[in-house]
Design a protein around this motif. Structure first.
Motif, PDB file in Angstrom:
ATOM      1  N   GLN A   1       0.827  -1.207   0.000  1.00  0.00           N
ATOM      2  CA  GLN A   1       0.000   0.000   0.000  1.00  0.00           C
ATOM      3  C   GLN A   1       0.866   1.264   0.000  1.00  0.00           C
ATOM      4  OE1 GLN A   1      -0.143  -2.561   2.004  1.00  0.00           O
ATOM      5  NE2 GLN A   1      -2.241  -3.268   2.361  1.00  0.00           N
ATOM      6  N   ALA A   2       1.968   1.236   0.767  1.00  0.00           N
ATOM      7  CA  ALA A   2       2.854   2.402   0.808  1.00  0.00           C
ATOM      8  C   ALA A   2       3.486   2.657  -0.563  1.00  0.00           C
ATOM      9  CB  ALA A   2       3.947   2.200   1.863  1.00  0.00           C
ATOM     10  N   ASN A   3       3.850   1.588  -1.269  1.00  0.00           N
ATOM     11  CA  ASN A   3       4.420   1.764  -2.609  1.00  0.00           C
ATOM     12  C   ASN A   3       3.394   2.360  -3.570  1.00  0.00           C
ATOM     13  OD1 ASN A   3       6.924   0.745  -1.899  1.00  0.00           O
ATOM     14  ND2 ASN A   3       6.385  -1.350  -2.415  1.00  0.00           N
ATOM     15  N   ARG A   4       2.127   1.938  -3.438  1.00  0.00           N
ATOM     16  CA  ARG A   4       1.084   2.546  -4.278  1.00  0.00           C
ATOM     17  C   ARG A   4       0.956   4.035  -3.979  1.00  0.00           C
ATOM     18  NH1 ARG A   4      -2.286  -2.467  -3.907  1.00  0.00           N
ATOM     19  NH2 ARG A   4      -3.188  -1.654  -1.976  1.00  0.00           N
ATOM     20  N   PHE A   5       1.018   4.392  -2.705  1.00  0.00           N
ATOM     21  CA  PHE A   5       0.953   5.804  -2.339  1.00  0.00           C
ATOM     22  C   PHE A   5       2.109   6.598  -2.958  1.00  0.00           C
ATOM     23  CE2 PHE A   5      -1.555   5.080   1.864  1.00  0.00           C
ATOM     24  CZ  PHE A   5      -2.736   5.124   1.144  1.00  0.00           C
ATOM     25  N   VAL A   6       3.313   6.026  -2.930  1.00  0.00           N
ATOM     26  CA  VAL A   6       4.491   6.718  -3.470  1.00  0.00           C
ATOM     27  C   VAL A   6       4.324   6.957  -4.971  1.00  0.00           C
ATOM     28  CG1 VAL A   6       6.954   6.465  -3.954  1.00  0.00           C
ATOM     29  CG2 VAL A   6       6.079   5.912  -1.685  1.00  0.00           C
ATOM     30  N   TYR A   7       3.884   5.924  -5.708  1.00  0.00           N
ATOM     31  CA  TYR A   7       3.692   6.093  -7.151  1.00  0.00           C
ATOM     32  C   TYR A   7       2.640   7.172  -7.449  1.00  0.00           C
ATOM     33  CZ  TYR A   7       6.129   1.612  -7.414  1.00  0.00           C
ATOM     34  OH  TYR A   7       7.053   0.611  -7.296  1.00  0.00           O
ATOM     35  N   PHE A   8       1.548   7.142  -6.694  1.00  0.00           N
ATOM     36  CA  PHE A   8       0.483   8.120  -6.907  1.00  0.00           C
ATOM     37  C   PHE A   8       0.954   9.518  -6.526  1.00  0.00           C
ATOM     38  CE2 PHE A   8      -3.713   9.999  -5.562  1.00  0.00           C
ATOM     39  CZ  PHE A   8      -4.228  10.098  -6.849  1.00  0.00           C
ATOM     40  N   ASP A   9       1.732   9.609  -5.452  1.00  0.00           N
ATOM     41  CA  ASP A   9       2.253  10.906  -5.021  1.00  0.00           C
ATOM     42  C   ASP A   9       3.158  11.510  -6.091  1.00  0.00           C
ATOM     43  OD1 ASP A   9       2.877  12.887  -2.739  1.00  0.00           O
ATOM     44  OD2 ASP A   9       4.863  12.181  -3.324  1.00  0.00           O
ATOM     45  N   ARG A  10       3.988  10.701  -6.726  1.00  0.00           N
ATOM     46  CA  ARG A  10       4.850  11.213  -7.796  1.00  0.00           C
ATOM     47  C   ARG A  10       4.014  11.695  -8.974  1.00  0.00           C
ATOM     48  NH1 ARG A  10       9.401   6.360  -7.847  1.00  0.00           N
ATOM     49  NH2 ARG A  10      10.380   6.873  -5.832  1.00  0.00           N
ATOM     50  N   TYR A  11       2.942  10.966  -9.285  1.00  0.00           N
ATOM     51  CA  TYR A  11       2.072  11.389 -10.377  1.00  0.00           C
ATOM     52  C   TYR A  11       1.442  12.750 -10.069  1.00  0.00           C
ATOM     53  CZ  TYR A  11      -1.975  11.542 -13.469  1.00  0.00           C
ATOM     54  OH  TYR A  11      -2.928  11.943 -14.383  1.00  0.00           O
ATOM     55  N   LEU A  12       0.999  12.944  -8.843  1.00  0.00           N
ATOM     56  CA  LEU A  12       0.385  14.222  -8.468  1.00  0.00           C
ATOM     57  C   LEU A  12       1.398  15.358  -8.528  1.00  0.00           C
ATOM     58  CD1 LEU A  12      -1.855  13.156  -5.441  1.00  0.00           C
ATOM     59  CD2 LEU A  12      -2.543  13.532  -7.823  1.00  0.00           C
ATOM     60  N   GLN A  13       2.646  15.082  -8.146  1.00  0.00           N
ATOM     61  CA  GLN A  13       3.655  16.140  -8.201  1.00  0.00           C
ATOM     62  C   GLN A  13       3.990  16.523  -9.638  1.00  0.00           C
ATOM     63  OE1 GLN A  13       7.008  16.139  -5.399  1.00  0.00           O
ATOM     64  NE2 GLN A  13       6.176  14.263  -4.507  1.00  0.00           N
ATOM     65  N   ARG A  14       3.922  15.542 -10.544  1.00  0.00           N
ATOM     66  CA  ARG A  14       4.193  15.852 -11.950  1.00  0.00           C
ATOM     67  C   ARG A  14       3.012  16.532 -12.631  1.00  0.00           C
ATOM     68  NH1 ARG A  14       6.510  10.534 -11.852  1.00  0.00           N
ATOM     69  NH2 ARG A  14       4.568   9.731 -12.740  1.00  0.00           N
ATOM     70  N   ASN A  15       1.860  16.512 -11.983  1.00  0.00           N
ATOM     71  CA  ASN A  15       0.655  17.122 -12.553  1.00  0.00           C
ATOM     72  C   ASN A  15       0.029  18.059 -11.525  1.00  0.00           C
ATOM     73  OD1 ASN A  15       0.056  15.403 -15.251  1.00  0.00           O
ATOM     74  ND2 ASN A  15       0.837  14.034 -13.653  1.00  0.00           N
ATOM     75  N   PRO A  16       0.652  19.200 -11.280  1.00  0.00           N
ATOM     76  CA  PRO A  16       0.149  20.111 -10.233  1.00  0.00           C
ATOM     77  C   PRO A  16      -1.237  20.665 -10.525  1.00  0.00           C
ATOM     78  CG  PRO A  16       1.858  21.174 -11.555  1.00  0.00           C
ATOM     79  CD  PRO A  16       1.853  19.724 -11.945  1.00  0.00           C
ATOM     80  N   GLY A  17      -1.689  20.620 -11.781  1.00  0.00           N
ATOM     81  CA  GLY A  17      -3.019  21.125 -12.106  1.00  0.00           C
ATOM     82  C   GLY A  17      -4.142  20.307 -11.510  1.00  0.00           C
ATOM     83  N   LEU A  18      -3.828  19.110 -10.988  1.00  0.00           N
ATOM     84  CA  LEU A  18      -4.863  18.258 -10.396  1.00  0.00           C
ATOM     85  C   LEU A  18      -5.162  18.615  -8.940  1.00  0.00           C
ATOM     86  CD1 LEU A  18      -3.758  14.771 -11.782  1.00  0.00           C
ATOM     87  CD2 LEU A  18      -5.690  16.148 -12.541  1.00  0.00           C
ATOM     88  N   GLU A  19      -4.401  19.525  -8.372  1.00  0.00           N
ATOM     89  CA  GLU A  19      -4.598  19.858  -6.960  1.00  0.00           C
ATOM     90  C   GLU A  19      -6.007  20.373  -6.715  1.00  0.00           C
ATOM     91  OE1 GLU A  19      -2.563  22.572  -3.414  1.00  0.00           O
ATOM     92  OE2 GLU A  19      -1.592  22.351  -5.385  1.00  0.00           O
ATOM     93  N   GLY A  20      -6.644  19.819  -5.682  1.00  0.00           N
ATOM     94  CA  GLY A  20      -7.985  20.214  -5.312  1.00  0.00           C
ATOM     95  C   GLY A  20      -9.092  19.450  -6.000  1.00  0.00           C
ATOM     96  N   GLN A  21      -8.750  18.594  -6.968  1.00  0.00           N
ATOM     97  CA  GLN A  21      -9.776  17.815  -7.662  1.00  0.00           C
ATOM     98  C   GLN A  21     -10.312  16.706  -6.758  1.00  0.00           C
ATOM     99  OE1 GLN A  21     -11.121  18.326 -10.674  1.00  0.00           O
ATOM    100  NE2 GLN A  21      -9.889  20.186 -10.938  1.00  0.00           N
ATOM    101  N   PRO A  22     -11.568  16.270  -6.975  1.00  0.00           N
ATOM    102  CA  PRO A  22     -12.113  15.152  -6.188  1.00  0.00           C
ATOM    103  C   PRO A  22     -11.287  13.877  -6.392  1.00  0.00           C
ATOM    104  CG  PRO A  22     -13.848  16.303  -7.391  1.00  0.00           C
ATOM    105  CD  PRO A  22     -12.557  16.845  -7.898  1.00  0.00           C
ATOM    106  N   LEU A  23     -11.370  12.996  -5.418  1.00  0.00           N
ATOM    107  CA  LEU A  23     -10.591  11.764  -5.468  1.00  0.00           C
ATOM    108  C   LEU A  23     -10.930  10.939  -6.699  1.00  0.00           C
ATOM    109  CD1 LEU A  23      -8.587   9.826  -4.158  1.00  0.00           C
ATOM    110  CD2 LEU A  23     -10.461   8.921  -2.763  1.00  0.00           C
ATOM    111  N   ALA A  24     -12.197  10.881  -7.064  1.00  0.00           N
ATOM    112  CA  ALA A  24     -12.603  10.092  -8.226  1.00  0.00           C
ATOM    113  C   ALA A  24     -11.938  10.604  -9.503  1.00  0.00           C
ATOM    114  CB  ALA A  24     -14.120  10.112  -8.371  1.00  0.00           C
ATOM    115  N   VAL A  25     -11.826  11.921  -9.627  1.00  0.00           N
ATOM    116  CA  VAL A  25     -11.182  12.501 -10.811  1.00  0.00           C
ATOM    117  C   VAL A  25      -9.691  12.171 -10.827  1.00  0.00           C
ATOM    118  CG1 VAL A  25     -10.626  14.664 -11.988  1.00  0.00           C
ATOM    119  CG2 VAL A  25     -12.886  14.349 -10.942  1.00  0.00           C
ATOM    120  N   LEU A  26      -9.033  12.239  -9.675  1.00  0.00           N
ATOM    121  CA  LEU A  26      -7.603  11.929  -9.598  1.00  0.00           C
ATOM    122  C   LEU A  26      -7.338  10.487 -10.009  1.00  0.00           C
ATOM    123  CD1 LEU A  26      -6.733  13.628  -6.183  1.00  0.00           C
ATOM    124  CD2 LEU A  26      -6.458  14.576  -8.492  1.00  0.00           C
TER     125      LEU A  26
END
Length: 461
Positions: A159-184
Motif C-alpha cells: 500500500q505504501a508503494n502505491r501511495f508513493v507512485y500516486f504521489d509522484r504522479y500528483l507532483q508531476r501534474n500540479p493542475g490536479l490539486e484540489g480535484q475530487p478523489l474520483a477525478v484523480l
C-alpha cells in the motif's frame, strides 16, 4: 603515510581486484587493463587531488569513441566501485559518480552515465531527480496513514508503494490539486488503461478513503469490483504441478550443473530444490536460512520472521535430513564459515551467501537446462510452482492414507507459514489423480447410500 593515487605501480588497482575475488584469469586481466587506463587518463589531466564530475565526464566521452555504449556502461560501473574503494582507503576525497547517484536518487550508475554522455548533461540529470517523497498536496495524508498502519503492526509495504507512485504522479501534474478523489484516480488510470492498473487504482482509492475517514467520517469506502478481480484471475497464469519424472530431471540437472569455478554450487542448487519440493518453502525463506537454523539432531529447520511476520519450526523427513547433512558436511569441507549466523547456502563472493535474485536466476537456469522450461521467455513452470506441487502431493498423500484432508488443512496452513486457511486454499490445485482419489472416496460412500435407497424402493414395489 598512505600511498598517493594514482600510483605508477598500480598497487591500488591490484588490491581492489584482489578484493573482488574474481576466479577467472581473463576477467582479472581485463579489469586491470580498464582501471590502469582510467588511472593514466587521470594522471594526464593532473587532477587526482581534485577528481570531479568534469574528469569523469571527459573520460566517459573519450571512451565512448572507442567502446560500444553498453560496454561504456559496464566499465563505468567498475570504475564507480573502484572509486568507492579509493574513498574507503582515504586516497580520494569523494567519488563523483556516487555523489551524483545520491543527489539524483539513483540506485545504479547507468542512468547517471547515460545523462553525462547526453548532449545536455544538466537537463538529463535534472530529469533523473525523483520528486520529494510525499510532496504532493495529498502527501501528508498518505504519509500519516502509512505511519499509523505500521504503528498498528501492519507492514503496509504494498500500500505504501502505491501511495508513493500516486504521489509522484500528483507532483508531476500540479493542475490536479484540489480535484475530487474520483477525478484523480480516473486520470491516473488513463495513463495506463490496463486491468492491472485499474485494480491498483481501485485498491488505492479504498486506502485513500480509509485515510480520509479519520478526519471526515462520512466518507464511504468504495466496494471492490468483483468483475475486475475475476478478469485478473482469468489472465493470471495458473500453477504448474511437476510430475515425479520432472522433479527427478531437475535434481539430476542441478547435481550436474556446470560450475568449474564454484564446485559447491551444484550441491547448493540440488539442496535448494529438495527443500522447495519436500517442504514447500518459499524462495525467500530458502535464501534466508542460516547455518544455525538447521537442527539435524532433531530433524528440524527454523524459519525466522518471514511473510506475515511469522516464524516457525518445521520437521523434515529423514530423506531431507540426509540431504541437508551431506550439504552441511560438503559446505564445511569447502571452507565455509561455521558461525551460526552465516548463510546456509554459501559461496566465496564477498557477500558470503546467495542473494534472492541470483538464486532465482540459477534455479531458472536449472529449469531450462532440464528441458522442463523453454530456453527463452517467461513461459513454462516457475520455481514457486514447487510449493504448489508440495501442497498437491500432501493432499494426495492424505487421500491415499484414508485421512480427511479438510481436517488437516489448518496444520498445512501452519506448516506453510500462512496467516489462515484461506491463503492455503489458493494452493489447492486439482490434478487428475486427486480427482480420481476424491471420486473413489465418494463412490465408496455413495454406493452404500444408493444400495440402501434401492432396498427401500424394492420393498415398496
Amino acid at each position: 603515510m598512505k600511498p598517493i593515487w594514482p600510483d605508477t605501480d598500480s598497487r591500488y588497482v591490484d588490491r581492489f581486484i584482489w578484493g573482488l575475488g574474481t576466479r577467472n584469469a581473463t576477467t582479472t586481466k581485463v579489469y586491470r587493463c580498464i582501471l590502469s587506463g582510467f588511472q593514466r587518463f587521470v594522471m594526464q589531466r593532473e587532477c587526482a587531488g581534485s577528481l570531479d564530475q568534469q574528469t569523469i565526464s571527459a573520460w566517459l566521452h573519450e571512451r565512448a569513441t572507442q567502446w560500444p555504449t553498453h560496454i561504456v556502461f559496464h566499465r563505468a560501473r567498475l570504475v564507480d566501485r573502484f572509486l568507492d574503494f579509493l574513498v574507503s582507503e582515504g586516497s580520494v576525497a569523494s567519488n563523483p559518480l556516487r555523489v551524483l547517484r545520491i543527489e539524483y536518487g539513483q540506485r545504479t550508475t547507468t542512468p547517471v552515465v547515460r545523462a553525462l554522455l547526453s548532449s545536455s548533461p544538466e537537463t538529463a540529470l535534472d530529469a533523473l531527480r525523483l520528486p520529494q517523497r510525499f510532496g504532493s498536496f495529498l502527501g501528508p495524508l498518505m504519509r500519516d496513514h502509512v505511519t499509523l498502519m505500521r504503528a498498528m503492526g501492519y507492514r503496509y509495504e504494498t500500500q505504501a508503494n502505491r501511495f508513493v507512485y500516486f504521489d509522484r504522479y500528483l507532483q508531476r501534474n500540479p493542475g490536479l490539486e484540489g480535484q475530487p478523489l474520483a477525478v484523480l484516480l480516473r486520470d491516473w488510470h488513463a495513463t495506463r488503461p490496463t486491468p492491472e492498473n485499474a485494480w491498483m487504482c481501485q485498491e488505492l482509492g479504498r486506502d485513500l478513503a480509509r485515510a480520509l475517514r479519520r478526519s471526515e467520517p462520512m466518507i464511504v469506502v468504495p466496494k471492490p469490483d468483483p468483475r475486475l478481480r475475476q478478469q485478473l484471475e482469468q489472465q493470471r497464469r495458473g500453477p504448474y504441478i511437476y510430475t515425479e519424472q520432472e522433479v527427478q530431471r531437475l535434481l539430476e540437472t542441478a547435481r550436474q550443473y556446470p560450475s568449474p569455478c564454484a564446485p559447491l554450487r551444484p550441491m547448493s542448487l540440488y539442496t535448494m530444490l529438495v527443500l522447495a519440493y519436500c517442504t514447500g518453502l518459499r524462495l525467500g525463506e530458502i535464501v534466508g536460512l542460516n547455518l544455525g537454523d538447521v537442527h539435524l539432531d532433531v530433524g528440524e529447520i527454523e524459519i525466522r520472521e518471514t511473510k506475515f511476520f511469522k516464524s516457525r519450526t518445521l520437521p523434515v523427513s529423514n530423506s531431507v535430513a540426509v540431504v541437508l547433512r551431506e550439504y552441511v558436511n560438503a559446505r564445511r569441507r569447502a571452507g565455509a564459515p561455521q558461525q551460526t549466523e552465516s548463510g546456509l547456502f554459501w559461496h566465496q563472493q564477498r557477500a558470503g551467501r546467495y542473494s534472492y535474485v541470483m538464486t532465482e536466476k540459477l534455479l531458472t537456469r536449472v529449469l531450462r537446462l532440464s528441458g522442463v522450461k523453454p530456453d527463452r521467455g517467461g513461459l513454462g513452470p516457475r520455481i514457486h510452482d514447487l510449493r504448489h506441487t508440495f501442497v498437491a502431493n500432501r493432499m494426495l498423500g492424505w487421500y491415499r492414507e484414508g485421512i480427511n484432508p479438510q481436517a488437516r488443512l489448518p496444520y498445512l496452513a501452519t506448516y506453510l507459514g500462512h496467516r489462515d486457511i484461506n491463503s492455503t486454499l489458493i494452493y489447492l490445485t486439482i490434478t487428475q489423480e486427486l480427482l480420481q482419489q476424491a471420486g473413489a472416496r465418494f463412490r465408496a460412500f455413495g454406493v452404500h447410500s444408493l444400495h440402501v435407497d434401492e432396498g427401500v424402493d424394492d420393498e415398496t414395489d
